[in-house]
Structure formats: structure tokens, C-alpha cells
Write a protein that holds these residues in place. Structure first.
Motif, short mmCIF file in Angstrom:
data_model
loop_
_atom_site.label_atom_id
_atom_site.label_comp_id
_atom_site.label_asym_id
_atom_site.label_seq_id
_atom_site.Cartn_x
_atom_site.Cartn_y
_atom_site.Cartn_z
N THR A 256 22.94 56.19 -38.10
CA THR A 256 22.57 55.62 -39.48
C THR A 256 22.97 56.64 -40.44
N ASP B 68 17.95 48.15 -34.47
CA ASP B 68 18.90 47.78 -35.23
C ASP B 68 18.91 46.50 -35.85
N ARG C 124 13.66 47.53 -45.90
CA ARG C 124 13.92 48.84 -44.66
C ARG C 124 14.98 49.60 -45.22
N THR C 125 16.06 49.02 -45.83
CA THR C 125 17.13 50.02 -46.49
C THR C 125 16.49 50.99 -47.27
N ARG D 297 25.87 56.07 -43.32
CA ARG D 297 25.44 55.44 -44.55
C ARG D 297 26.03 56.85 -45.47
N ILE E 94 14.46 53.58 -45.55
CA ILE E 94 15.24 54.67 -45.06
C ILE E 94 15.88 55.72 -45.81
N ARG E 95 16.27 55.33 -47.03
CA ARG E 95 16.82 56.44 -48.02
C ARG E 95 15.76 57.04 -48.28
N PRO F 262 20.65 44.66 -42.20
CA PRO F 262 19.86 45.46 -43.40
C PRO F 262 18.95 44.66 -44.36
N ASP F 263 17.88 45.13 -44.64
CA ASP F 263 17.10 44.47 -45.56
C ASP F 263 17.12 45.02 -47.01
N ARG F 264 17.79 44.59 -47.82
CA ARG F 264 18.23 45.05 -49.05
C ARG F 264 17.25 44.69 -50.43
#
Lengths: 209, 209
Positions: free
Chosen positions: A56, A7, A17-18, A60, A21-22, A10-12
Motif C-alpha cells: 500500500t 484490502d 480508511r484512505t 500510494r 491510512i494517510r 478505497p473509502d475516500r
């Protein structure tokens, strides 16, 4: 199962990374939905398949309805455009063929999402947004036909598009009929003939009162 | 809760005990479905509401899918006939108004049964039989129009009926649009205009090869 990354903030950035992951999670939702349908869709199975911490996924997306809603919202983020064949009847036929293909393929993710949207209010809302987005994009088909002089300017694009496409969904989703290879062209032709006969004419602005 | 009658040989005369129990149980299924949807439908709640032994309900209907299938089969046992207004457009409009009414009323049992048929294979089969029965009865609308000379003899009745009615189901069941009082007449008119333009013509027998 890929071990989840440690963790951190978050890298937006797009592709960060966000976003990654999505993509992993939504791919896993589609795969689970295709294999087991809504009945078998669980937060645990999605997290495991995606190789993402369960915590996570819960943080989310909250629940299965949240996952389905995001799959539907993600479907609206593509750059899909309706077919452009040079004629109204050609465009509507090609559009119906795309729809039929997506409903007939097994597993059909669109079919599974429509079924799921009877179960989850969040999925139902997202499904409604996706329909709205798709029909709005399809209005280009009618605008091009108006531009070519195939249709009068005051044509109700949405009604024409519903008339052309509804029989495909009705037959394949509600009536559960066997796919008929003539259906796409027949429904397109019906809408085209009705349009030529003025079925989708709207009163010209100023004529309404 | 009414105490169930003592067990004895089933009385299969119409209106006898077997028929009476079926009526009580199916009424209870519809009431439970209207109040709680498929999610809340249980064998226990149906038996309690109907005032019938749980064992009787299990023996005769097996599971919730069996109850739903019998509600759908019972719907096909009525003497419903499509409206007869004297014109094709009038009949299709009146038919669409009936459909819209049945889908808009709350609770809508037809909506609940369509949603349930995504969950239960037995309900899906029974739903398909009911659609088939209803569209077959509606063919009278097209036959009368042919008889009046409104339509050519070789008209594909089923395709015409699907074109006329599909937009109602599409808007209200799948797109979850707000009911539009113009929709019934618009969809009927579209199908009527398309029919006049030959959209549902079938090759005459002998022309096919």
C-alpha cells in the motif's frame, strides 16, 4: 504492529480508511525522520511503524521522496495563521519566536525536511510549495499593519516578511549558531525599522512605466 | 590517469609534493562535486581524477567528509576581502552580488557544500568555520562605515552583516527562488536603512549593567 485491514475499495470520505491510512503513514514518516533523519528513512520502516501493508505504501507514495513530499503537503493543509498581536513588530516577533521554536526543538521535523529537500527533487518541490503557502498566509500581518496605518499601502509584503524571518533561518539552519533568545525580536525590529524608513515601498500602480 | 609518484618522505615545503597532492585532490573533489553532487562523490573517483594513490587519499582524508571539510578549510585560506566601494550601501550591494553570483552559477560549489554539510558532521564543522571566517573578514565593511561616520561606533557588525546577506541565502538556497537581479541591492538597502534607524546599536561599554 497493528495488522493492516483487508484490502477493499478505497473509502475516500474524509476520515475514511484512505484518510486514516494517510494519517498513520505520515505520522510514521515524521517519527522515523525525527529518530533517524533522512539517512534512516525507508519505506519498510515506515510501513512497519504505521501498521500498513508495504504494498500500500509503495503504491500510494512510490518512494521516500513521495513520502516526504506528502508530509510537506500535509503541513500546508492545516489552518495555521500568523500571530495577531495588534502591532507589526509584535506580530513579526511572535512569528519569529514560532519559527525559532520549531527549528530548535529536538528532533526538529522542519530542519529534517529542509535537509531532506537537498536530496529529493519531489521533497524540494513540496518544500517550495509549503514556503509559498506560509509566506502567503503571513501577508495578513502586513495587510493588518497597512490597515492600522503602520505601513504605507504600497508595501511589498513578501520582501518585508523575508527580511524579518531570513536571519532566523540563516542563523539556525545554515550557520548552525546556538539559539539566541534575543534573535526573534531583533530581526523583527530590524524589519520594522527598515519598513518605517521605506525599504519595502513599491511604486504605486501607475508610477511604474 | 597520471601514475602516482613513488612513495617517499613527505615534502612539506609550501609548493612541495604534499601541497601539490592536496591541490590535485581538492580540485578533483570540487570537480566531482560539481558534476555529480554529494551522492556521486567517492574516494575512488577523487583519487582517479586527481591521479593520486587511493591509499594516499584514504590515509590523509579518511573519508568523503574529510575531503569536504578540507575543501571548506582551503576556501578559508585565500586572501579574499570584502568589496571596498566607498559607502556602506555600495559595499553591502557588491558583497551580495558576489554571494548571489556564487550561488547562481552552475555548478555552484558553495551550494553543493552547503547541501553536503547536512550529511557529514565533519563538513558541517568546516562549513561553520568558513562562515565564521567570512563574516569576520566582512566586519571591515562596518568598521570602514563607522570610520566614515556613516554608522555610530557601537554598531553590532555581525548582526548588520547577517541582516544584509541572509535574504540572499534564504531566497536562493532554502526557498530555491529564481534569481532576482534587484535582490542584492534591495537587501543591502534594507540593512543600511535599518542601521541608520539604530537597529544594530549596541549599548556603549559601561551602559550594559
Amino acid at each position: 504492529m497493528t495488522p493492516p485491514p483487508p484490502d477493499g475499495p478505497p473509502d475516500r470520505r474524509p476520515g475514511g480508511r484512505t484518510a486514516r491510512i494517510r494519517t498513520q503513514v505520515l505520522d510514521a514518516v515524521r517519527a522515523e525522520l525525527g529518530e533517524h533523519g533522512y539517512e534512516g528513512l525507508t519505506m519498510e520502516a515506515v510501513a512497519a511503524r504505521a501498521g500498513v501493508h508495504r504494498a500500500t505504501v509503495y503504491r500510494r507514495w512510490q518512494d521516500v521522496g513521495g513520502l516526504l513530499a506528502d508530509v510537506l503537503d500535509a503541513a500546508g493543509e492545516d489552518d495555521w495563521a500568523p500571530p495577531d498581536t495588534g502591532s507589526l513588530r509584535g506580530d513579526l516577533t511572535a512569528l519569529n519566536e514560532e519559527i525559532q521554536e520549531s527549528l530548535v526543538i529536538r528532533p526538529s521535523i522542519p530542519q529534517a525536511l529542509m535537509a531532506a529537500s537537498f536530496r529529493s527533487a519531489r521533497a524540494a518541490d513540496a518544500q517550495q510549495r509549503l514556503w509559498e503557502d506560509r509566506y502567503t498566509r503571513c501577508e495578513a500581518v502586513v495587510e493588518r499593519a497597512v490597515g492600522r496605518g503602520e505601513l504605507p499601502p504600497h508595501t511589498d509584503a513578501r520582501r518585508l516578511l523575508i527580511a524579518a524571518t531570513a536571519p532566523i533561518y540563516h542563523q539556525l539552519v545554515l550557520l548552525r549558531a546556538a539559539p539566541d533568545p534575543r534573535l526573534a525580536a531583533q530581526a523583527a525590529t530590524t524589519a520594522d525599522l527598515a519598513a518605517a524608513a521605506g525599504a519595502f515601498a513599491r511604486p504605486a500602480p501607475g508610477d511604474e512605466g
